[in-house]
Design a protein around this motif. Sequence first.
Motif, PDB file in Angstrom:
ATOM      1  N   THR A  98       0.830  -1.172   0.107  1.00  0.00           N
ATOM      2  CA  THR A  98       0.018   0.020   0.016  1.00  0.00           C
ATOM      3  C   THR A  98       1.015   1.157  -0.062  1.00  0.00           C
ATOM      4  N   LEU A  99       1.939   1.234   0.831  1.00  0.00           N
ATOM      5  CA  LEU A  99       2.922   2.416   0.905  1.00  0.00           C
ATOM      6  C   LEU A  99       3.588   2.449  -0.532  1.00  0.00           C
ATOM      7  N   SER A 100       3.860   1.409  -1.158  1.00  0.00           N
ATOM      8  CA  SER A 100       4.496   1.584  -2.502  1.00  0.00           C
ATOM      9  C   SER A 100       3.536   2.348  -3.748  1.00  0.00           C
ATOM     10  N   LEU A 101       2.340   2.017  -3.250  1.00  0.00           N
ATOM     11  CA  LEU A 101       1.505   2.724  -4.346  1.00  0.00           C
ATOM     12  C   LEU A 101       1.520   4.273  -4.253  1.00  0.00           C
ATOM     13  N   SER A 102       1.514   4.883  -3.054  1.00  0.00           N
ATOM     14  CA  SER A 102       1.805   6.231  -2.733  1.00  0.00           C
ATOM     15  C   SER A 102       3.113   6.644  -3.215  1.00  0.00           C
ATOM     16  N   LEU A 103       3.838   5.752  -2.978  1.00  0.00           N
ATOM     17  CA  LEU A 103       5.434   6.409  -3.485  1.00  0.00           C
ATOM     18  C   LEU A 103       5.421   6.354  -5.099  1.00  0.00           C
ATOM     19  N   PHE A 104       5.006   5.062  -5.580  1.00  0.00           N
ATOM     20  CA  PHE A 104       4.991   5.186  -7.143  1.00  0.00           C
ATOM     21  C   PHE A 104       4.212   6.322  -7.841  1.00  0.00           C
ATOM     22  N   ILE A 201       1.719   9.499   4.343  1.00  0.00           N
ATOM     23  CA  ILE A 201       0.835  10.728   4.345  1.00  0.00           C
ATOM     24  C   ILE A 201       1.962  11.743   3.716  1.00  0.00           C
ATOM     25  N   PHE A 202       3.184  11.497   3.888  1.00  0.00           N
ATOM     26  CA  PHE A 202       4.094  12.429   3.281  1.00  0.00           C
ATOM     27  C   PHE A 202       4.039  12.394   1.813  1.00  0.00           C
ATOM     28  N   ALA A 203       4.120  11.317   1.209  1.00  0.00           N
ATOM     29  CA  ALA A 203       4.136  11.057  -0.057  1.00  0.00           C
ATOM     30  C   ALA A 203       2.609  11.490  -0.896  1.00  0.00           C
ATOM     31  N   ASN A 204       1.590  11.426  -0.267  1.00  0.00           N
ATOM     32  CA  ASN A 204       0.262  11.408  -0.892  1.00  0.00           C
ATOM     33  C   ASN A 204       0.149  13.232  -0.711  1.00  0.00           C
ATOM     34  N   THR A 205       0.409  13.646   0.385  1.00  0.00           N
ATOM     35  CA  THR A 205       0.293  15.407   0.597  1.00  0.00           C
ATOM     36  C   THR A 205       1.285  15.940  -0.323  1.00  0.00           C
ATOM     37  N   LEU A 243      -6.214   6.929   3.968  1.00  0.00           N
ATOM     38  CA  LEU A 243      -7.153   7.530   5.349  1.00  0.00           C
ATOM     39  C   LEU A 243      -8.009   6.374   5.829  1.00  0.00           C
ATOM     40  N   LEU A 244      -8.524   5.477   4.889  1.00  0.00           N
ATOM     41  CA  LEU A 244      -8.980   4.119   5.308  1.00  0.00           C
ATOM     42  C   LEU A 244      -8.113   3.144   6.050  1.00  0.00           C
ATOM     43  N   PHE A 245      -6.763   3.102   5.637  1.00  0.00           N
ATOM     44  CA  PHE A 245      -6.147   2.335   6.452  1.00  0.00           C
ATOM     45  C   PHE A 245      -5.675   2.784   7.798  1.00  0.00           C
ATOM     46  N   ILE A 246      -5.322   4.268   7.948  1.00  0.00           N
ATOM     47  CA  ILE A 246      -5.130   4.702   8.893  1.00  0.00           C
ATOM     48  C   ILE A 246      -6.361   4.615  10.245  1.00  0.00           C
TER      49      ILE A 246
END
Length: 315
Positions: A98-104, A201-205, A243-246
């Motif tokens: 899930t993190l890799s999706l944000s970073l990608f 949070i950082f990547a998506n923001t 947000l759902l995950f958090i």
Amino acid sequence: MAEHPVQVFVYGLLVSCGIFGNALVIWIAADSTRENRYLNSSDLILMNIAAANLMLSLTRNTLLLTFDAGQSVFFSDPGCRLMMFIWTWLRSASIWVTLSLSLFHFITIRTSRSMLERLQERRKVVNALVIEWALSLLYSSFALPYSSNSKNNTTNNLMVISSTIRPLLGCVWTFPNETSGLAYAMVSVVIHEIIPIGLMIFANTATLLFLYKHYRKTQDVQFSSSHINSEWKAAKTILYLILLFIFSWGTHVFSINYYNFRGSPSTRYMLIIARFSASGFVGFYPLVVATGHTKLRKKIGFILKCGWLTPTQHK
């Protein structure tokens, strides 16, 4: 002892969403690949998240549902070690993928790529996913020597948040002493939970800020604005996933710790909340993905309208 029928019914719906919804995500992504003869890197990541969630639903949530319905579910020591190993592995993989999706998405919106560069990019994504699954497998290996059936448990008050509610179907963590168990739990929370969430949070923001600034600069350019709108929609979908995950993770952690430190028969409802929140991301993931995936949204709408039951009419 069976849980209340309403609780069993609602949890059954959540488990069903986790199974059929995530299977649908995998099928739609695979079908798009077949039609386009090309697998997008983002679809590959979505398929990996869905695969982890689907396997988690099948190996854990269905057993919990069976237990809630009043059926006996029991594992021996070897069975508990195997199941705790699988649950921890899938949970860890789900978080990091899930993190890799944000970073990608954070990386790709800043670059324009040719077809050759996209193929190289996909190769890097595949390598990253393999590493994430492998490291998650290594992390979960602690469950093999340090978990067993609850009859042999010596650390009842210890809970490793990242795996699941303790005890789960009679399976618990059994470290040599509470100090080593607490050390593992703390390191697990920091490395396995807090760091990935912080990076999400950082990547998506940063992605949303970049898209907003770029949109302001290209308002008068129709093509660019259309492209930015598409990226903005994707960024919002990823934000909803985070947000759902958090929310699911935070509710689970709060409920479990509240019960651990203030637990009493009157606060048993906190375990019910924890049970639902632990499965929330798995169950609602397909619905959130559908908000930004047109083909998946149409397919879910078709199923909900029971379109598959309506005979095709030919003119």
